[in-house]
Design a protein around this motif. Structure first.
Motif: not given
Length: 190
Positions: A3-22
Motif C-alpha cells: 500500500k505504501r508504494y501506491l501513493d509513490d507510484i501515483q505521484e511518479a505517474v502524475s509527474v511523467m504524464r505532465r512531461g516530468g522526469v523521475i
C-alpha cells in the motif's frame, strides 16, 4: 502491491504524464525515467545524463501487449527470449512505432524489456505506456545499483524521486541485451 508504494507510484505517474522526469527502482539498477512517447522529456534525460542522442535508451513495459502497441512486428524468437528468460533481458526490435523520435535508433529499432519486478511493473501498468529506463548516472560512470549510489547532481536534476526501495543495499546489475531482427537472427550485445 504494498500500500505504501501506491501513493509513490501515483505521484511518479502524475509527474511523467505532465512531461516530468523521475528516478525509480527497476528490475535491475536504479533508473531515470519518463514517458517514452514524450520527445521533450526524453531530450531532458539525454541532457541529465550528458549522453549523445545517438546512444539508444531502453524502454520498460509491463506486458507483451504493451510491446505489440509500439513495435510493428515481433518475431516469435523474441517472445521466446522474453518469456523464458530467468533474469532481466532487454530485446532490441525493429519497427518501433509511436514512441518519441529521439528514443528510436536511426535504423528504426527500439530496446524494450518486460519488467517482472513488482514496483516497476505496477508503475508501467499505471502509466499505460512504455517508460524510459536508463541507468541513474552520468554517461560513462558506473550504474547506480542502489539509491545510495546515485550522484546528488542526478537527484537534483529530476522532478520526482520514488521512495520505494531506497534503503536497499544489495548488488544489482544491468540487464542482458539481445538484438533480434525481423527474420529471427539474433546477436547478444551484453
Amino acid at each position: 502491491m504494498d500500500k505504501r508504494y501506491l501513493d509513490d507510484i501515483q505521484e511518479a505517474v502524475s509527474v511523467m504524464r505532465r512531461g516530468g522526469v523521475i528516478l525509480y527502482p527497476t528490475d535491475t539498477v536504479w533508473g531515470i525515467g519518463c514517458d517514452a512517447t514524450n520527445e521533450a522529456a526524453v531530450a531532458r534525460i539525454y541532457e541529465i545524463k550528458r549522453r549523445a542522442e545517438s546512444k539508444a535508451m531502453i524502454c520498460l513495459v509491463d506486458s507483451d501487449n504493451r510491446i505489440q502497441r509500439y513495435v510493428r512486428e515481433v518475431p516469435d524468437v523474441a517472445w521466446d527470449v522474453m518469456n523464458l528468460s530467468t533474469t532481466p533481458t532487454t530485446v532490441i526490435l525493429d519497427g518501433a512505432n509511436g514512441l518519441a523520435p529521439n528514443l528510436i535508433a536511426e535504423d528504426g529499432s527500439i530496446a524494450m524489456r518486460i519488467t517482472k519486478e513488482e514496483f516497476s511493473r505496477e508503475l508501467c501498468f499505471r502509466m499505460q505506456r512504455p517508460i524510459v529506463s536508463t541507468s541513474a548516472n552520468i554517461s560513462g560512470e558506473p550504474a547506480a545499483q542502489n539509491y545510495r549510489d546515485i550522484a546528488e547532481e542526478i537527484i537534483q536534476s529530476v522532478d520526482y524521486v520514488c521512495k520505494a526501495r531506497r534503503q536497499e543495499h544489495k548488488p544489482h546489475k544491468p540487464s542482458s541485451i539481445i538484438r533480434i531482427r525481423k527474420n529471427g537472427e539474433f546477436q547478444i550485445i551484453r
